[in-house]
Design a protein around this motif. Structure first.
Motif, mmCIF file in Angstrom:
data_model
loop_
_atom_site.group_PDB
_atom_site.id
_atom_site.type_symbol
_atom_site.label_atom_id
_atom_site.label_comp_id
_atom_site.label_asym_id
_atom_site.label_seq_id
_atom_site.Cartn_x
_atom_site.Cartn_y
_atom_site.Cartn_z
ATOM 1 N N GLY A 36 0.832 -1.188 0.000
ATOM 2 C CA GLY A 36 0.000 0.000 0.000
ATOM 3 C C GLY A 36 0.866 1.237 0.000
ATOM 4 O O GLY A 36 1.672 1.429 0.917
ATOM 5 N N VAL A 37 0.748 2.079 -1.014
ATOM 6 C CA VAL A 37 1.537 3.302 -1.108
ATOM 7 C C VAL A 37 0.581 4.491 -1.009
ATOM 8 O O VAL A 37 -0.363 4.609 -1.800
ATOM 9 C CB VAL A 37 2.344 3.365 -2.420
ATOM 10 C CG1 VAL A 37 3.156 4.646 -2.469
ATOM 11 C CG2 VAL A 37 3.257 2.143 -2.535
ATOM 12 N N HIS A 38 0.822 5.370 -0.037
ATOM 13 C CA HIS A 38 -0.076 6.474 0.268
ATOM 14 C C HIS A 38 0.544 7.778 -0.241
ATOM 15 O O HIS A 38 1.633 8.165 0.184
ATOM 16 C CB HIS A 38 -0.302 6.556 1.778
ATOM 17 C CG HIS A 38 -0.785 5.260 2.362
ATOM 18 N ND1 HIS A 38 -2.111 5.002 2.622
ATOM 19 C CD2 HIS A 38 -0.111 4.130 2.723
ATOM 20 C CE1 HIS A 38 -2.241 3.786 3.118
ATOM 21 N NE2 HIS A 38 -1.047 3.236 3.182
ATOM 22 N N LEU A 39 -0.170 8.436 -1.144
ATOM 23 C CA LEU A 39 0.342 9.648 -1.789
ATOM 24 C C LEU A 39 -0.283 10.880 -1.153
ATOM 25 O O LEU A 39 -1.503 11.048 -1.152
ATOM 26 C CB LEU A 39 0.031 9.612 -3.287
ATOM 27 C CG LEU A 39 0.477 8.344 -4.041
ATOM 28 C CD1 LEU A 39 0.079 8.444 -5.509
ATOM 29 C CD2 LEU A 39 1.975 8.113 -3.898
ATOM 30 N N ASN A 40 0.558 11.733 -0.586
ATOM 31 C CA ASN A 40 0.131 13.011 -0.008
ATOM 32 C C ASN A 40 -0.939 12.846 1.071
ATOM 33 O O ASN A 40 -1.958 13.539 1.072
ATOM 34 C CB ASN A 40 -0.336 13.968 -1.116
ATOM 35 C CG ASN A 40 0.819 14.440 -1.977
ATOM 36 O OD1 ASN A 40 1.965 14.507 -1.521
ATOM 37 N ND2 ASN A 40 0.534 14.760 -3.231
ATOM 38 N N TYR A 41 -0.693 11.924 1.997
ATOM 39 C CA TYR A 41 -1.545 11.719 3.173
ATOM 40 C C TYR A 41 -3.029 11.645 2.811
ATOM 41 O O TYR A 41 -3.845 12.454 3.265
ATOM 42 C CB TYR A 41 -1.325 12.833 4.198
ATOM 43 C CG TYR A 41 0.094 12.940 4.715
ATOM 44 C CD1 TYR A 41 0.700 11.873 5.369
ATOM 45 C CD2 TYR A 41 0.826 14.114 4.551
ATOM 46 C CE1 TYR A 41 1.997 11.961 5.849
ATOM 47 C CE2 TYR A 41 2.117 14.218 5.031
ATOM 48 C CZ TYR A 41 2.705 13.144 5.682
ATOM 49 O OH TYR A 41 3.996 13.239 6.164
ATOM 50 N N PRO A 42 -3.426 10.660 2.025
ATOM 51 C CA PRO A 42 -4.835 10.549 1.638
ATOM 52 C C PRO A 42 -5.671 10.018 2.792
ATOM 53 O O PRO A 42 -5.140 9.408 3.737
ATOM 54 C CB PRO A 42 -4.788 9.521 0.502
ATOM 55 C CG PRO A 42 -3.639 8.625 0.896
ATOM 56 C CD PRO A 42 -2.615 9.547 1.515
#
Length: 476
Positions: A430-436
């Motif tokens: 799981g890769v989270h982009l810009n604190y979603p």
């Protein structure tokens, strides 16, 4: 809690075969407040037999029947919501505000997501002249950890029910009370006898009996990588499916175009989630080398704002660690960071000022951590952030991927396309982009030693299904 001396087997609360007793300790006070009966292989045998008897009829139910059951479970859960929050406050030290807004909230979120999935899921598909049918895998053994008690049982029980499986659950002995309450919810919602069974116990007494049992078709395990290896080894002789969600050491890459104040402050908050006792939180913050001094000062300010204190105080943000063993491990690893030359920015060993009782750890930040240091490699499971410097995007990716774990990763950038590019290069489930915000439909699970299955949403449902090909079925 009225059922701490009992197990739930075949639709009834029953006495253990030969119980051992375990004190449930409030980590904020270090005092016992309940006694829990621990079971053994005889109790597991009874539970598995009940699940096996119930499987034929439950697996034959319609999707509409299963949806209706899950909706009843949701309604009962919502009515008893505050009870769940209070029990998790006592059993594992979640501050009451977080217990309500974080821990208990996961139950409703996952149930709602799973109901939506089930209402729209295709259990059959025509492929040419072959009919592909997805069927319940059978009797499932579910083994869950202490750190997110309700979250972890719901993401196993709900999809197992939705798939048409029956099950035997062993929750952690350190946080069993919210699970006993969930068993009451399932009972009131009308789960048929034998479909859900609960046996409390420890790993050697009950966990091993579940993993080795020849009449269990699948084991879903969440916990440490060390324990996951033992479960897989125990399950291997019976060739049952093993789905695992294990440890993590997630990197949070701050690219050089971020709003540094916001990115660091939110990164500290994410690292301190659940007092740092989460496998997917960003515990390694990767910062451009020329920004490290500024980032460390921001992290120091952010960490020192956190209120550590009594779990019944609504203003408390960080509670105690779950038990003495975990407290001592976190203290040892903080000392390791100091001994190995990381720069202690704030926090350190010992309890916070004014908290002489309880397994409280200081909110701690290390800067100038190098990838070879213990605190950059080992999962700490406490409120401890390690900040590492990097020189180029490629360097950051290499550091992030340079771990045995691969559960989660995080990327912060002022340019979403740039964040996406870096995210694609990261070896994590799981890769989270810009604190979603959390997406309860997104598959949750890891690469490498972080596990081999997926939970949450449709991916979680599919883990409990077998694939049958009816070749020569003809046109639909």
């Amino acid at each position: 809690m009225s059922h701490t001396a009992q197990f739930y087997i075949d639709g009834r609360w029953v006495e253990p075969a030969s119980p051992r007793w375990f004190d449930v300790i409030d980590p904020a006070t270090e005092t016992p407040f309940e006694r829990l009966a621990l079971g053994n292989a005889d109790d597991v045998d009874r539970a598995v037999a009940a699940a096996r008897r119930a499987f034929e009829s439950w697996s034959a139910t319609s999707v509409a029947e299963r949806v209706a059951l899950l909706k009843r479970v949701l309604r009962v859960y919502e009515r008893r919501y505050d009870e769940f929050a209070e029990l998790m406050r006592r059993e594992m030290g979640a501050p009451i505000t977080f217990a309500r807004n974080g821990q208990a909230a996961r139950g409703t979120a996952h149930l709602n997501a799973l109901i939506e999935v089930l209402e729209n899921f295709a259990f059959e598909e025509q492929r040419g002249s072959t009919r592909v049918v997805l069927e319940a895998i059978g009797v499932c053994g579910l083994i869950t950890p202490w750190n997110w008690p309700v979250n972890q049982i719901v993401v196993k029980i709900a999809p197992a029910l939705a798939a048409g499986c029956t099950m035997v659950l062993k929750p952690s002995e350190y946080s069993p009370l919210s699970t006993l309450l969930f068993a009451e919810v399932l009972d009131e919602a009308g789960v048929p006898a034998g479909v859900f069974n609960l046996v409390n116990g420890d790993g050697p007494g009950v966990g091993e009996a579940i993993a080795t049992h020849p009449d269990i078709d699948m084991v879903s395990f969440t916990g440490s990588t060390r324990a996951g290896v033992l479960v897989a080894q125990a399950a291997a002789p019976t060739v049952k499916r093993v789905a695992q969600e294990l440890g993590g050491k997630s990197a949070n890459i701050l690219l050089d175009d971020v709003d540094l104040e916001a990115a660091v402050t939110r990164g500290v908050a994410a690292c301190f989630t659940n007092s740092g006792q989460s496998c997917s939180i960003p515990t390694r913050m990767l910062v451009p080398r020329h920004l490290m001094a500024d980032a460390a000062q921001i992290a120091k300010r952010a960490a020192e704002t956190y209120r550590v204190g009594p779990t019944d105080d609504p203003a408390t943000q960080l509670g105690p660690l779950v038990n003495r063993s975990q407290f001592e491990r976190v203290q040892m690893l903080i000392q390791k960071g100091i001994d190995e030359g990381a720069r202690l920015v704030t926090g350190g060993t010992g309890r916070p000022a004014g908290l002489d009782t309880g397994y409280y750890a200081k909110p701690t930040v290390f800067a100038d951590v190098t990838p070879d240091m213990t605190i950059a490699r080992e999962e700490i499971f406490g409120p401890v952030l390690s900040m590492l410097a990097y020189d180029t995007d490629a360097d950051a990716i290499a550091i992030a991927n340079g771990t045995d774990y691969g559960l989660a990763a995080y990327v912060q950038s002022g340019d979403l396309d740039r964040a996406r590019k870096v995210g694609r290069a990261l070896r994590a489930g799981g890769v989270h982009l810009n604190y979603p915000p959390a997406d309860f439909h997104a598959p949750f699970g890891g690469y490498k030693r972080s596990g081999n299955g997926r939970e949450w949403g449709e991916a979680g449902l599919r883990e409990y299904l077998e694939t049958k090909a009816l070749v020569g079925y003809g046109d639909a």
